[in-house]
Write a protein that holds these residues in place. Structure first.
Motif, mmCIF file in Angstrom:
data_model
loop_
_atom_site.group_PDB
_atom_site.id
_atom_site.type_symbol
_atom_site.label_atom_id
_atom_site.label_comp_id
_atom_site.label_asym_id
_atom_site.label_seq_id
_atom_site.Cartn_x
_atom_site.Cartn_y
_atom_site.Cartn_z
ATOM 1 N N LYS A 153 0.847 -1.191 0.000
ATOM 2 C CA LYS A 153 0.000 0.000 0.000
ATOM 3 C C LYS A 153 0.885 1.244 0.000
ATOM 4 O O LYS A 153 1.886 1.313 0.704
ATOM 5 N N PRO A 155 -0.188 5.211 0.073
ATOM 6 C CA PRO A 155 -1.309 6.171 0.030
ATOM 7 C C PRO A 155 -0.980 7.417 -0.790
ATOM 8 O O PRO A 155 0.161 7.890 -0.821
ATOM 9 N N ASP A 156 -2.009 7.937 -1.447
ATOM 10 C CA ASP A 156 -1.860 9.172 -2.220
ATOM 11 C C ASP A 156 -1.446 10.334 -1.325
ATOM 12 O O ASP A 156 -0.758 11.253 -1.777
ATOM 13 N N SER A 157 -1.839 10.281 -0.065
ATOM 14 C CA SER A 157 -1.487 11.365 0.856
ATOM 15 C C SER A 157 0.030 11.499 0.987
ATOM 16 O O SER A 157 0.551 12.602 1.162
#
Length: 164
Positions: A153, A155-157
């Protein structure tokens, strides 16, 4: 005269031993579009025809047999000669797919090391003076998507934080 090109006339993505993860995603989609993915994924057995088969049984038998052959042929067409020599003796499309996956995807340890290298590469990225914001963003997303293809994973953050 038909102006659209049929999908079967579009050449499959060719795998040359590099970037297996990207090729696998493209190839799976290509096989799904040709309705051949089931033959690769499941490697179903084709039972022999019974005595005095019906026309429907003959048709189904032929379709399943043809689908398996097309799937294997499509995979063979989608790999370079160097890779082909490694899989030419395999009997089914599933065997070819599984071999390529095992050979080029690597085990968990190798994938973990690849993820760590990509994350390190991501962290070291800096925007160049001659680079546009869009080019820098594309570079960050390219690395992040490689990490995601390896099953981790990302994350776009985290990309937004780096971007800002």
């Amino acid at each position: 005269m038909e102006t659209e090109t049929s999908f079967s006339q579009i050449a499959p993505p060719v795998f040359d031993g590099q970037n297996y993860h990207l090729w696998a995603v493209k190839m799976e989609t290509y096989l799904e579009a040709l309705d051949l993915w089931e033959a690769v994924e499941e490697d179903y057995e084709i039972p022999p025809l019974p005595n005095n088969p019906t026309i429907a049984q003959i048709k189904t038998h032929k379709e399943k047999k043809t689908r398996k052959a097309k799937a294997k042929s499509t995979l063979f067409a989608a790999i370079s000669t160097n890779v082909f020599t490694k899989v030419l003796t395999l009997r089914s499309a599933k065997e070819v797919w599984d071999y390529l996956k095992e050979e080029y995807e690597g085990n968990d340890r190798i994938r973990g090391m690849q993820v760590l290298n990509l994350i390190r590469e991501f962290e070291l990225q800096r925007m160049k003076e001659s680079e546009t914001i869009k080019e820098y963003q594309d570079r960050l997303y390219e690395i992040a998507n490689k990490v995601r293809l390896l099953g981790t994973k990302f994350p776009d953050s985290r990309i937004v934080e780096k971007f800002l």
